[in-house]
Structures are given as structure tokens and as C-alpha cells.
Design a protein around this motif. Structure first.
Motif, PDB file in Angstrom:
ATOM      1  N   GLN A  38       0.746  -1.429  -0.019  1.00 38.79           N
ATOM      2  CA  GLN A  38      -0.067   0.183  -0.221  1.00 38.79           C
ATOM      3  C   GLN A  38       0.991   1.201   0.001  1.00 38.79           C
ATOM      4  OE1 GLN A  38      -3.027  -0.685  -0.366  1.00 38.79           O
ATOM      5  NE2 GLN A  38      -4.145   1.143   0.200  1.00 38.79           N
ATOM      6  N   ASN A  39       1.786   1.352   0.678  1.00 36.37           N
ATOM      7  CA  ASN A  39       2.957   2.489   1.031  1.00 36.37           C
ATOM      8  C   ASN A  39       3.807   2.592  -0.290  1.00 36.37           C
ATOM      9  OD1 ASN A  39       2.109   3.143   3.578  1.00 36.37           O
ATOM     10  ND2 ASN A  39       3.708   1.740   4.494  1.00 36.37           N
ATOM     11  N   GLU A  40       3.846   1.541  -0.915  1.00 36.03           N
ATOM     12  CA  GLU A  40       4.772   1.554  -2.326  1.00 36.03           C
ATOM     13  C   GLU A  40       3.550   2.144  -3.437  1.00 36.03           C
ATOM     14  OE1 GLU A  40       8.217  -1.718  -1.971  1.00 36.03           O
ATOM     15  OE2 GLU A  40       6.108  -2.593  -2.322  1.00 36.03           O
ATOM     16  N   LEU A  41       2.303   1.524  -3.494  1.00 32.63           N
ATOM     17  CA  LEU A  41       1.470   2.102  -4.537  1.00 32.63           C
ATOM     18  C   LEU A  41       1.370   3.589  -4.178  1.00 32.63           C
ATOM     19  CD1 LEU A  41      -1.340  -0.665  -4.183  1.00 32.63           C
ATOM     20  CD2 LEU A  41       0.213  -0.081  -6.297  1.00 32.63           C
ATOM     21  N   GLN A  42       1.387   4.278  -3.057  1.00 30.40           N
ATOM     22  CA  GLN A  42       1.215   5.660  -2.735  1.00 30.40           C
ATOM     23  C   GLN A  42       2.419   6.301  -3.320  1.00 30.40           C
ATOM     24  OE1 GLN A  42       0.313   5.835   1.528  1.00 30.40           O
ATOM     25  NE2 GLN A  42      -1.784   5.568   1.102  1.00 30.40           N
ATOM     26  N   ALA A  43       3.607   5.836  -2.946  1.00 28.19           N
ATOM     27  CA  ALA A  43       4.885   6.539  -3.440  1.00 28.19           C
ATOM     28  C   ALA A  43       4.812   6.316  -4.927  1.00 28.19           C
ATOM     29  CB  ALA A  43       6.105   5.730  -3.035  1.00 28.19           C
ATOM     30  N   PHE A  44       4.546   5.126  -5.688  1.00 26.31           N
ATOM     31  CA  PHE A  44       4.171   5.064  -7.129  1.00 26.31           C
ATOM     32  C   PHE A  44       3.402   6.207  -7.800  1.00 26.31           C
ATOM     33  CE2 PHE A  44       3.330   2.122 -10.964  1.00 26.31           C
ATOM     34  CZ  PHE A  44       4.189   2.807 -11.434  1.00 26.31           C
ATOM     35  N   ALA A  45       2.296   6.577  -6.943  1.00 25.54           N
ATOM     36  CA  ALA A  45       1.131   7.489  -7.538  1.00 25.54           C
ATOM     37  C   ALA A  45       2.000   8.908  -7.328  1.00 25.54           C
ATOM     38  CB  ALA A  45      -0.176   7.668  -6.688  1.00 25.54           C
ATOM     39  N   LEU A  46       2.652   9.216  -6.240  1.00 27.22           N
ATOM     40  CA  LEU A  46       3.343  10.485  -6.193  1.00 27.22           C
ATOM     41  C   LEU A  46       4.569  10.661  -7.134  1.00 27.22           C
ATOM     42  CD1 LEU A  46       4.154  13.038  -4.688  1.00 27.22           C
ATOM     43  CD2 LEU A  46       5.575  11.485  -3.135  1.00 27.22           C
ATOM     44  N   ALA A  47       5.385   9.767  -7.492  1.00 29.49           N
ATOM     45  CA  ALA A  47       6.282   9.712  -8.678  1.00 29.49           C
ATOM     46  C   ALA A  47       5.720   9.986  -9.942  1.00 29.49           C
ATOM     47  CB  ALA A  47       7.166   8.403  -8.566  1.00 29.49           C
TER      48      ALA A  47
END
Length: 416
Positions: free
Chosen positions: A147-156
Motif C-alpha cells: 500500500q505504501n509503495e502504491l502511494q509512492a508510485f502514484a506520487l512519482a
């Protein structure tokens, strides 16, 4: 980033200026000579002698003498007062430095507690790992994104889009990530951006349809059906599009249409497919619902094509007992999903039915959506539209839909 730190430094300098400048301002100090106080004291003592002389000579009385002495003392103190401010300059510098240090310490503590240094660090990490996130999300390499990596992916992805402008693939990926994060508004906006750039992106159309189905309103389901119909015209065997169309009918509790759609999907799969048993169970559940509610396939009295069906004489005795008659039309090339269908449990040959847009199996896939069609009739041994051994059927040649208002069809084939 540089601009942010520049603004931070500027605000710090302004704060230091407010605190330190009042202490560093020069004060107006009356300058005096080295022996100025000694001279003032001598003058004071001389006046005391003069006052005593006047008192002795009775030029003033005792009361005036006392008042004059008090006045002389007051003047002397006033004239000596500038000497007290001579050392104040050094003290002000200390106050200014102390105040500046306090401001810097307070700023550091406040930024440490409430600042965004952790978010900035996470943003840098997301940008550094953008390619890795993309491989894991799209290519299915390595562990699934948390979940945290998905949020980071969206930010990037948002950062990439803001820097490089519109990118069809980036918008599509952002929409899919937003779906995984249950950010459906963001997903729809992202897919809208991608479709403006390429209205025929099949992957975006399918993903967008999933978002619309998750939202669940009737208008969105109708819109999703239209998108999926567009996909099936280009990719007739797209299982994702067929399965989503089946779900639309299921959500609408249109059991006959849902059953037919799932059967088309099931016929497109191998039995060892992991989804095969799940879809079979779904079809069985739909059949129970149909028995409970007494659902039947839609029959229309106002349609575009009147189809008269008869059976070859040599097959009359080979009709299955309690057979079900299906009469349907499919696109000559394209989706295997019937565009219109009629189901009859009680019939006798010859029989005439009408096929039209209102007898569509799934919204968005109807007779009007195809240029060329094939009309079929099948006597089924069960309640399934899919062919089985021992059933009887007949097909027309490819027909131009607009030029056909009625058609004579014969059931002339025994399915081995």
C-alpha cells in the motif's frame, strides 16, 4: 527544491532581523569629557558654599536655603545621568546574539516537529524507485507493491506528469494505481486524460469500465457497457471485456443476459483455467435465481428482423425431448456475444420471432452496433446457449443488417 530552501533561508533572515535589529540600534548618548563629573561636583560644592554665605549674611532664610540645596542635588543627578548609559552598547550586542540564537533554535525545533522533511525524503525515494515500481506493477516482476509503495508510485507518476507533460502510459498507470488505492475520482480523471490522447486505447477502456462498475450507478454501468462494446468490436475474444459485460448484467439482476454472457466466457476458456470453476458456480447460481424468479430470455414484439424458423424433415425425429429453442443474431466478425436473442420453451415449427435492439443480451451490444450479422437457431438439450453434442442448429450466411427485414432460416445440422 532550491527555491524552497531559498525561501526558508529568507524567512529565517527576516525573523532574525525582527529580533536583533532593535538591540543593535545606536542610542543617542551625550558625550562628556574625561573629568566632566569631577567638574560638576566642584561646581555643586561651590554653590553650597555660596548658599551658606547667603544664609549667614541673612540674604536668604533657612527654608529657602534647604530648598536650594535640594534643587542643587537634583540638577547634579540629572547632569551626571549620561554617564550611566556609557556601557549599555555592549549589553545590547549580547541581547541581540542571544535573541538570534533563540530564533534559530526555535526554528530548528519547530521544523523538526512539524516540517515535511520526511515527506521530501519519501518523494526522493519514490522518484528513484519509479522504474522499479513500474516493472513490479506492469511486468509483474518481484513482489507485489504494498500500500505504501502504491502511494509512492502514484506520487512519482504525478511528479513525472507535472515535469514532462501529458504521457498516455503514465496517465494509464496512474489510473490503475488510483484504483488499487480506492481513489476512484483520481482514477477516472487519469483515464479521461489518457482517452483524450488516444480514444482507442483498449486497456484504458477496460480499466475505466472497471472503475465505473465499482462506482455502481446505472448511468456508469451503461457507460461501461458502451466502452466494452467498443473493445469487443476490435478484440472479439477479449476475455476481460466479456467478463465485465457479464458482471454488468449480473449487477442489474438481468439473469438471462448474465447467464448467456458467462456461458460465452466459459466457452472461451480451457477447463484447467483457474477461473473456470468459479464461472461455472456463478452460472449455477444464476440458474437458481432464474428458477426462483421465473426469468426468461427477452422476447420482443417490435423489432427490426422477423425470423421464420423451420426444421429439416430428416431431423424432426432427432429433436431432443423437452428441448429449448434459441434464436439469436451475432456479428459476422467480432464478438461472439449474441447481439439479440429469443428463448422459447414451447414452440412448434415453423415459428416466427422478431429480433431487435430491445432483445439485446447486454447493453451496448445490439443489432444496430453491427454492419453484418449471422442469424442462428439451435434446439438445446439444456438451458444453455452454448452448443453441445446431440443438439440441432442452423445458420444463415453473412447478412447485411440494414437490408434484412425478414429471413427464412432452417435447422439442418446435428451437432456431433
Amino acid at each position: 527544491m532550491i527555491l524552497m530552501w531559498a525561501c526558508f533561508a529568507l524567512l529565517t533572515l527576516v525573523a532574525l532581523g525582527f529580533v536583533m535589529l532593535p538591540f543593535l540600534k545606536k542610542e543617542r548618548v551625550q558625550t562628556i569629557t574625561h573629568n566632566a563629573n569631577a567638574e560638576l561636583i566642584n561646581i555643586y560644592e561651590q554653590r553650597l558654599v555660596d548658599l551658606q554665605t547667603d544664609l549667614d549674611n541673612q540674604r536668604i532664610d533657612t527654608v529657602n536655603h534647604a530648598e536650594s540645596i535640594i534643587e542643587l542635588k537634583r540638577r547634579l543627578l540629572n547632569e551626571l545621568s549620561p554617564e550611566k548609559s556609557l556601557n549599555s552598547k555592549g549589553n545590547n550586542r549580547i541581547f541581540a546574539l542571544t535573541g538570534g540564537a533563540f530564533v534559530l533554535a526555535l526554528t530548528g525545533v519547530f521544523y523538526g516537529l512539524t516540517g515535511s522533511q520526511q515527506q521530501i525524503s519519501a518523494w526522493h525515494d519514490a522518484m528513484d524507485n519509479l522504474a522499479d515500481y513500474g516493472e513490479r506493477a506492469v511486468m509483474q516482476k518481484g513482489e507485489p507493491l504494498s500500500q505504501n509503495e502504491l502511494q509512492a508510485f502514484a506520487l512519482a507518476l504525478r511528479t513525472k506528469l507535472s515535469r514532462s507533460g501529458d504521457d498516455e502510459v503514465a496517465w494509464m498507470l496512474l489510473g490503475r494505481v488510483a484504483m488499487s488505492l480506492n481513489e476512484f475520482d483520481m482514477a477516472q480523471q487519469s483515464f479521461d486524460k489518457a482517452l483524450r490522447m488516444n480514444p482507442d486505447n483498449m486497456q484504458v477502456l477496460i480499466s475505466y469500465s472497471q472503475v465505473l462498475l465499482l462506482e455502481g450507478s446505472e448511468a456508469n454501468m451503461t457507460r461501461a457497457a458502451g466502452m466494452l462494446s467498443k473493445v469487443l468490436k476490435v478484440e472479439p475474444t477479449n476475455l476481460d471485456a466479456i467478463s465485465l459485460l457479464a458482471l454488468i448484467a449480473y449487477e442489474r439482476k438481468d439473469w438471462p443476459q448474465a447467464k448467456a454472457a458467462f456461458e460465452v466466457l466459459l466457452a472461451s476458456m480451457e477447463k484447467n483455467d483457474s477461473r473456470y470453476s468459479m464461472i461455472s458456480e456463478r452460472i449455477a447460481d444464476i440458474e437458481k435465481q432464474m428458477q426462483t424468479e421465473g426469468s426468461v430470455m427477452p422476447v420482443t414484439t417490435t423489432g427490426a428482423i422477423a425470423v421464420t424458423v423451420d426444421i429439416a424433415k430428416e431431423l424432426i425425429d432427432k429433436q431432443p425431448k423437452d428441448g429449448i429453442l434459441f434464436i439469436f443474431a451475432k456479428a459476422a466478425s467480432g464478438s461472439p456475444m449474441p447481439l439479440a436473442a429469443v428463448k422459447l420453451a414451447n414452440y412448434s415449427f415453423p415459428i416466427t420471432v422478431e429480433l431487435s435492439d430491445s432483445s439485446a443480451m447486454v447493453a451496448g451490444l445490439n443489432l444496430s452496433s453491427a454492419e453484418n450479422i449471422i442469424i442462428s437457431a439451435r434446439i438445446s438439450i439444456d438451458d444453455s446457449v452454448m452448443p453441445s453434442s446431440g443438439e440441432l442448429e442452423g445458420h444463415s450466411e453473412s447478412l447485411k443488417r440494414e437490408s434484412v427485414s425478414d429471413y427464412q432460416l432452417q435447422i439442418d445440422t446435428l451437432i456431433p
